[in-house]
Design an enzyme around this catalytic site. Sequence first.
Site, PDB file in Angstrom:
ATOM      1  N   ASP A  13       0.803  -1.220   0.000  1.00  0.00           N
ATOM      2  CA  ASP A  13       0.000   0.000   0.000  1.00  0.00           C
ATOM      3  C   ASP A  13       0.836   1.271   0.000  1.00  0.00           C
ATOM      4  O   ASP A  13       0.494   2.257   0.635  1.00  0.00           O
ATOM      5  CB  ASP A  13      -0.972   0.020   1.192  1.00  0.00           C
ATOM      6  CG  ASP A  13      -2.063  -1.010   1.047  1.00  0.00           C
ATOM      7  OD1 ASP A  13      -2.283  -1.459  -0.080  1.00  0.00           O
ATOM      8  OD2 ASP A  13      -2.686  -1.353   2.052  1.00  0.00           O
ATOM      9  N   HIS A  41      -2.121  -4.954  -6.814  1.00  0.00           N
ATOM     10  CA  HIS A  41      -2.446  -3.544  -6.927  1.00  0.00           C
ATOM     11  C   HIS A  41      -3.502  -3.352  -8.014  1.00  0.00           C
ATOM     12  O   HIS A  41      -3.671  -4.190  -8.873  1.00  0.00           O
ATOM     13  CB  HIS A  41      -1.196  -2.704  -7.202  1.00  0.00           C
ATOM     14  CG  HIS A  41      -0.442  -3.126  -8.421  1.00  0.00           C
ATOM     15  ND1 HIS A  41       0.488  -4.138  -8.402  1.00  0.00           N
ATOM     16  CD2 HIS A  41      -0.480  -2.682  -9.685  1.00  0.00           C
ATOM     17  CE1 HIS A  41       0.983  -4.290  -9.609  1.00  0.00           C
ATOM     18  NE2 HIS A  41       0.414  -3.420 -10.407  1.00  0.00           N
TER      19      HIS A  41
END
Length: 122
Positions: A13, A41
């Site tokens: 992240d 992602h």
Amino acid sequence: MPSVTIVGSQWGDEGKGKIVDWLSSEADIVARFQGGHNAGHTVQINDKKYKLSLLPSGILRGKKCIIGNGVVLDPWALKKEIETIFDQGINVDNNNLKIAENIQLILPFHKIPFIIINLTPS
């Protein structure tokens, strides 16, 4: 021949995928060199969102991509990911994806729970 390497210092992240996607527009080859399918992602291009875990994001930009031998590859997860983005209009084949011959594989028996047996004499 210049090259750019993106290495994250956190577990996730942190935006690596978005940076790679942005830089891949100018690249000839985009490689994934480590990690596995347990994370991923989301890349948004115009109004389409693509969820990637194993494929380098350059695949979305028509770039030649490599999955290197530092990646732990689950062939079934890769097959599913390829099918998912194919349904979104992205073709993956031998012309735009190469996989290292000595890549580490996750096979079905790796996912089976096992019992640890104590072999030391009592």
